[in-house]
Design a protein around this motif. Sequence first.
Motif, mmCIF file in Angstrom:
data_model
loop_
_atom_site.group_PDB
_atom_site.id
_atom_site.type_symbol
_atom_site.label_atom_id
_atom_site.label_comp_id
_atom_site.label_asym_id
_atom_site.label_seq_id
_atom_site.Cartn_x
_atom_site.Cartn_y
_atom_site.Cartn_z
ATOM 1 N N VAL A 122 -23.308 -93.171 -25.339
ATOM 2 C CA VAL A 122 -22.124 -92.333 -25.576
ATOM 3 C C VAL A 122 -21.176 -93.142 -26.464
ATOM 4 O O VAL A 122 -20.932 -94.318 -26.196
ATOM 5 N N PHE A 123 -20.695 -92.499 -27.520
ATOM 6 C CA PHE A 123 -19.851 -93.219 -28.484
ATOM 7 C C PHE A 123 -18.413 -92.706 -28.462
ATOM 8 O O PHE A 123 -18.177 -91.505 -28.329
ATOM 9 N N ASP A 124 -17.453 -93.638 -28.574
ATOM 10 C CA ASP A 124 -16.083 -93.228 -28.897
ATOM 11 C C ASP A 124 -15.596 -94.116 -30.045
ATOM 12 O O ASP A 124 -16.393 -94.866 -30.634
ATOM 13 N N GLU A 125 -14.312 -94.035 -30.348
ATOM 14 C CA GLU A 125 -13.815 -94.704 -31.552
ATOM 15 C C GLU A 125 -13.989 -96.219 -31.510
ATOM 16 O O GLU A 125 -13.955 -96.884 -32.547
ATOM 17 N N SER A 126 -14.162 -96.777 -30.302
ATOM 18 C CA SER A 126 -14.297 -98.229 -30.208
ATOM 19 C C SER A 126 -15.752 -98.678 -30.369
ATOM 20 O O SER A 126 -16.029 -99.877 -30.400
ATOM 21 N N SER A 127 -16.684 -97.735 -30.461
ATOM 22 C CA SER A 127 -18.108 -98.107 -30.545
ATOM 23 C C SER A 127 -18.418 -98.695 -31.921
ATOM 24 O O SER A 127 -17.817 -98.301 -32.921
ATOM 25 N N PRO A 128 -19.386 -99.620 -31.949
ATOM 26 C CA PRO A 128 -19.745 -100.216 -33.244
ATOM 27 C C PRO A 128 -20.558 -99.243 -34.097
ATOM 28 O O PRO A 128 -21.050 -98.229 -33.598
ATOM 29 N N SER A 129 -20.712 -99.582 -35.333
ATOM 30 C CA SER A 129 -21.459 -98.721 -36.253
ATOM 31 C C SER A 129 -22.962 -98.881 -36.043
ATOM 32 O O SER A 129 -23.426 -99.900 -35.517
ATOM 33 N N GLY A 130 -23.726 -97.855 -36.464
ATOM 34 C CA GLY A 130 -25.189 -97.900 -36.339
ATOM 35 C C GLY A 130 -25.830 -98.637 -37.504
ATOM 36 O O GLY A 130 -25.142 -99.247 -38.335
ATOM 37 N N ASN A 131 -27.167 -98.551 -37.546
ATOM 38 C CA ASN A 131 -27.899 -99.324 -38.567
ATOM 39 C C ASN A 131 -28.603 -98.453 -39.593
ATOM 40 O O ASN A 131 -29.283 -98.966 -40.463
ATOM 41 N N ASP A 132 -28.487 -97.128 -39.473
ATOM 42 C CA ASP A 132 -29.277 -96.296 -40.388
ATOM 43 C C ASP A 132 -28.506 -95.979 -41.675
ATOM 44 O O ASP A 132 -27.378 -96.441 -41.881
ATOM 45 N N TYR A 133 -29.128 -95.183 -42.520
ATOM 46 C CA TYR A 133 -28.561 -94.889 -43.838
ATOM 47 C C TYR A 133 -27.198 -94.188 -43.737
ATOM 48 O O TYR A 133 -26.246 -94.550 -44.431
ATOM 49 N N ASN A 171 -12.035 -89.513 -33.751
ATOM 50 C CA ASN A 171 -13.249 -88.689 -33.758
ATOM 51 C C ASN A 171 -12.872 -87.211 -33.795
ATOM 52 O O ASN A 171 -12.089 -86.739 -32.970
ATOM 53 N N GLY A 172 -13.461 -86.495 -34.755
ATOM 54 C CA GLY A 172 -13.218 -85.055 -34.869
ATOM 55 C C GLY A 172 -14.383 -84.303 -34.249
ATOM 56 O O GLY A 172 -15.208 -83.713 -34.956
ATOM 57 N N THR A 173 -14.449 -84.384 -32.913
ATOM 58 C CA THR A 173 -15.517 -83.683 -32.183
ATOM 59 C C THR A 173 -14.890 -83.003 -30.965
ATOM 60 O O THR A 173 -13.850 -83.452 -30.473
ATOM 61 N N ALA A 174 -15.540 -81.958 -30.470
ATOM 62 C CA ALA A 174 -15.070 -81.300 -29.250
ATOM 63 C C ALA A 174 -15.346 -82.208 -28.052
ATOM 64 O O ALA A 174 -16.234 -83.064 -28.107
ATOM 65 N N PRO A 175 -14.591 -82.024 -26.957
ATOM 66 C CA PRO A 175 -14.776 -82.932 -25.810
ATOM 67 C C PRO A 175 -16.078 -82.730 -25.043
ATOM 68 O O PRO A 175 -16.404 -83.545 -24.199
ATOM 69 N N ASN A 176 -16.817 -81.657 -25.339
ATOM 70 C CA ASN A 176 -18.056 -81.403 -24.589
ATOM 71 C C ASN A 176 -19.258 -81.221 -25.517
ATOM 72 O O ASN A 176 -19.689 -80.091 -25.779
ATOM 73 N N PRO A 177 -19.799 -82.354 -25.998
ATOM 74 C CA PRO A 177 -21.003 -82.250 -26.824
ATOM 75 C C PRO A 177 -22.175 -81.717 -25.991
ATOM 76 O O PRO A 177 -22.134 -81.826 -24.755
ATOM 77 N N VAL A 178 -23.160 -81.143 -26.652
ATOM 78 C CA VAL A 178 -24.327 -80.610 -25.921
ATOM 79 C C VAL A 178 -25.602 -81.114 -26.585
ATOM 80 O O VAL A 178 -25.556 -81.589 -27.720
ATOM 81 N N ARG A 179 -26.710 -80.996 -25.844
ATOM 82 C CA ARG A 179 -27.988 -81.279 -26.508
ATOM 83 C C ARG A 179 -28.334 -80.066 -27.362
ATOM 84 O O ARG A 179 -27.885 -78.944 -27.074
ATOM 85 N N LEU A 180 -29.140 -80.278 -28.404
ATOM 86 C CA LEU A 180 -29.405 -79.184 -29.345
ATOM 87 C C LEU A 180 -30.058 -77.991 -28.655
ATOM 88 O O LEU A 180 -29.797 -76.834 -28.994
ATOM 89 N N VAL A 191 -20.799 -88.039 -29.140
ATOM 90 C CA VAL A 191 -19.541 -88.654 -29.551
ATOM 91 C C VAL A 191 -18.376 -87.960 -28.857
ATOM 92 O O VAL A 191 -18.265 -86.730 -28.889
ATOM 93 N N LEU A 192 -17.529 -88.744 -28.225
ATOM 94 C CA LEU A 192 -16.384 -88.178 -27.506
ATOM 95 C C LEU A 192 -15.081 -88.433 -28.274
ATOM 96 O O LEU A 192 -14.908 -89.500 -28.861
ATOM 97 N N PRO A 193 -14.167 -87.470 -28.234
ATOM 98 C CA PRO A 193 -12.901 -87.612 -28.969
ATOM 99 C C PRO A 193 -11.845 -88.326 -28.126
ATOM 100 O O PRO A 193 -10.819 -87.731 -27.761
ATOM 101 N N ALA A 194 -12.085 -89.605 -27.813
ATOM 102 C CA ALA A 194 -11.181 -90.332 -26.909
ATOM 103 C C ALA A 194 -9.757 -90.364 -27.457
ATOM 104 O O ALA A 194 -8.795 -90.142 -26.725
ATOM 105 N N LYS A 195 -9.640 -90.627 -28.751
ATOM 106 C CA LYS A 195 -8.300 -90.772 -29.344
ATOM 107 C C LYS A 195 -7.540 -89.434 -29.342
ATOM 108 O O LYS A 195 -6.352 -89.386 -28.985
ATOM 109 N N ALA A 196 -8.223 -88.356 -29.722
ATOM 110 C CA ALA A 196 -7.556 -87.040 -29.762
ATOM 111 C C ALA A 196 -7.097 -86.652 -28.356
ATOM 112 O O ALA A 196 -6.005 -86.110 -28.167
ATOM 113 N N LYS A 197 -7.916 -86.973 -27.359
ATOM 114 C CA LYS A 197 -7.528 -86.635 -25.976
ATOM 115 C C LYS A 197 -6.331 -87.483 -25.544
ATOM 116 O O LYS A 197 -5.407 -86.989 -24.901
ATOM 117 N N GLU A 198 -6.382 -88.752 -25.910
ATOM 118 C CA GLU A 198 -5.273 -89.652 -25.568
ATOM 119 C C GLU A 198 -3.959 -89.155 -26.186
ATOM 120 O O GLU A 198 -2.888 -89.261 -25.583
#
Length: 342
Positions: free
Chosen positions: A130-141, A266-275, A316-323
């Motif tokens: 689970v990622f929020d704004e404090s999470s590190p970046s990934g390794n892909d393109y 993070n510009g995401t809704a607070p409740n992400p879902v699986r596809l 991805v959770l919108p921790a900052k927007a919720k705060e």
Amino acid sequence: MAVSVTGATGFIGKRLVQRLHADNHNVCVLTRSKSKAELIFPVKNFPGIIIAEEAGWKDCIEGSNAVVNLAGMPISTRWSPEIKKEIKQSRIRVTSKVVDLINNSPQGVQPTVLVSATAVGYYGTSETRVFDESSPSGNDYLAEVCREWEATALKVNKDVRLALIRIGVVLGKDGGALAKMIPLFMMFAGGPLGSGQQWFSWIHLEDIVNLIYEALSNPSYRGVYSSIHQLDHCSCFPYKSVFIMLIDFFHMFILLLFTKISGVINGTAPNPVRLSEMCDQLGNVMGRPSWLPVPDFALKAVLGEGASVVLEGQKVLPAKAKELGFPFKYPYVKDALKSILS
Ligand code: NDP
């Protein structure tokens, strides 16, 4: 407020400009094609809007209080080496130009706010984390694209308030992912792509426009994780992860010291879902089954490496927007889909 917008002719930009114009702000559309922008924003419906091709961006930016930077080549296409280069370069080129124009604006007419888009692709992909704004970046393109895109925006003068919005999959009727999915469901051919277990961090178009709007006008929208983010980009420092943990612990204290540092939201809704759940909900709302899965190999045959955009995801959770108490109008995907499809 006077606002200059790049990518204003796109899916998100169009709605943002409509909103700014409706609220009587002065808008300058920064585009590569004046004729295209004039069709989207005809003078009779948008009196007072200024449309500028690149040669006119300088005057627009110098006359603006704020700049929103949304431009970039779409990523939902078959990736070739040339396309991958342009996906990255288009973002860096436009962001760099915007930042240079802001930084070189004469004192007194310099915009005071830059809201610049980036994407949740920054975090890489995972089915479990689970990622929020404090999470590190990934390794892909895509993570690399986002890092360089953000690093370019971070070159803006430190007295300009910068909000970097890591946008999730935007749901709206007239563009983005949903516009591609709706016809398949209409034809009873809808279903999850790949395993369906990949996370889908979505946001309703109205919410992302509201978030950008809020970031423009509300000085609190600078993000608390910015100092961490800047260190994250520093490859010269060998013990940065230890440092990042320490700064994370003391981030409120650090904020007090550097009041003009930049922010990530993070510009995401607070409740992400699986596809698979997203497809089930879409089927329910449309009164169609979600029964026809599209296997990985078929998507890879059509989209090549670009298939990773839909086959892999991130929670991805919108921790900052919720705060900050941002009022999400559509926190649940079912309500978002109902509002879009009603
Ligand atoms: P669109 O693809 O709808 O529009 C982007 C705009 O960028 C276009 O209208 C165009 O403006 C400009 N553009 C397109 N290609 C190029 C290029 N090669 N070089 C320079 N400029 C170009 O984007 P969205 O509105 O969907 O998204 C806005 C931003 O948010 C994008 O940068 C996108 O990556 C990001 N984002 C979007 C998500 C989504 O789900 N929609 C998810 C995550 C991030 P013009 O022709 O007027 O110059």
